[in-house]
Each structure stands twice: as C-alpha cells, then as structure tokens.
Design a protein around this motif. Sequence first.
Motif, short mmCIF file in Angstrom:
data_model
loop_
_atom_site.label_atom_id
_atom_site.label_comp_id
_atom_site.label_asym_id
_atom_site.label_seq_id
_atom_site.Cartn_x
_atom_site.Cartn_y
_atom_site.Cartn_z
N LYS A 18 -5.92 -2.39 -14.53
CA LYS A 18 -5.56 -3.15 -15.73
C LYS A 18 -5.71 -2.28 -16.97
O LYS A 18 -4.89 -2.35 -17.89
CB LYS A 18 -6.43 -4.40 -15.83
N ALA A 19 -6.75 -1.45 -17.02
CA ALA A 19 -6.94 -0.56 -18.16
C ALA A 19 -5.87 0.52 -18.22
O ALA A 19 -5.44 0.94 -19.29
CB ALA A 19 -8.33 0.08 -18.10
N LEU A 20 -5.41 0.99 -17.05
CA LEU A 20 -4.38 2.03 -17.00
C LEU A 20 -2.99 1.51 -17.32
O LEU A 20 -2.13 2.26 -17.76
CB LEU A 20 -4.36 2.69 -15.61
N THR A 21 -2.76 0.23 -17.08
CA THR A 21 -1.45 -0.37 -17.32
C THR A 21 -1.62 -1.52 -18.32
O THR A 21 -1.58 -2.69 -17.93
CB THR A 21 -0.82 -0.89 -16.02
N PRO A 22 -1.80 -1.19 -19.58
CA PRO A 22 -2.03 -2.25 -20.57
C PRO A 22 -0.79 -3.12 -20.73
O PRO A 22 0.33 -2.71 -20.43
CB PRO A 22 -2.34 -1.49 -21.85
N GLY A 23 -1.03 -4.30 -21.17
CA GLY A 23 0.05 -5.25 -21.36
C GLY A 23 -0.46 -6.64 -21.07
O GLY A 23 -1.54 -6.83 -20.51
N LYS A 24 0.33 -7.61 -21.43
CA LYS A 24 -0.07 -8.99 -21.22
C LYS A 24 0.25 -9.41 -19.80
O LYS A 24 1.36 -9.26 -19.33
CB LYS A 24 0.64 -9.90 -22.21
N ASP A 25 -0.76 -9.92 -19.13
CA ASP A 25 -0.59 -10.42 -17.78
C ASP A 25 -0.63 -11.94 -17.79
O ASP A 25 -1.39 -12.54 -18.54
CB ASP A 25 -1.71 -9.91 -16.87
N PRO A 26 0.17 -12.56 -16.95
CA PRO A 26 0.18 -14.02 -16.89
C PRO A 26 -0.98 -14.57 -16.06
O PRO A 26 -0.82 -15.46 -15.25
CB PRO A 26 1.53 -14.33 -16.26
#
Length: 88
Positions: A18-26
């Motif tokens: 999650k830290a490596l692929t930032p962005g909003k997750d549902p």
Amino acid sequence: MGVIAWILVGLIAGAIAKALTPGKDPGGVIITMLIGIVGGLLGGWLGKLIFGVESINGFFHLSTWIAAVIGSVVVLFLYRKLSGRTAH
C-alpha cells in the motif's frame, strides 16, 4: 515456511504494498490486511512454482519478503482494477 508464517509476512507485505502504490483504495485497513495475506500467499506459491523450492528461504530472508511484497502489489493492483470497474 508454513502457511501461518506466510500470513504473518502477508500482513506486513500488504502495508508495504500500500505504501509503494499510493492512491485511494475502495477499502479500509481490513481490506488492506486481507490483500496482504492473499498477496503473501500468492508470492510464496509463485516462488515455489517459478523457482521450484519448498519455500523461498525463510521468514527473515530478503527473498521471502520480496516475493510477498510483489504478490501483494499484484493483488492490490487487481483489486483496484476490479473495484474500479464495478463502481461505474
């Protein structure tokens, strides 16, 4: 390394993914933990399949963590794509 160890590695690998692929997750923290567990198991399974070893190297080896994080990133990417399509 057994399934329980891969689950523990997966929990941490999910946070790293999650830290490596930032962005909003549902999803929230629970979804991230589940993605990490699935990704950790996927990474361990792919390591066995690709490299033909019983487990990667062990709980504290770098190759174990790399496999788990890569598996978690793949599962997180797929989750984002699938949940994005259903949201429209």
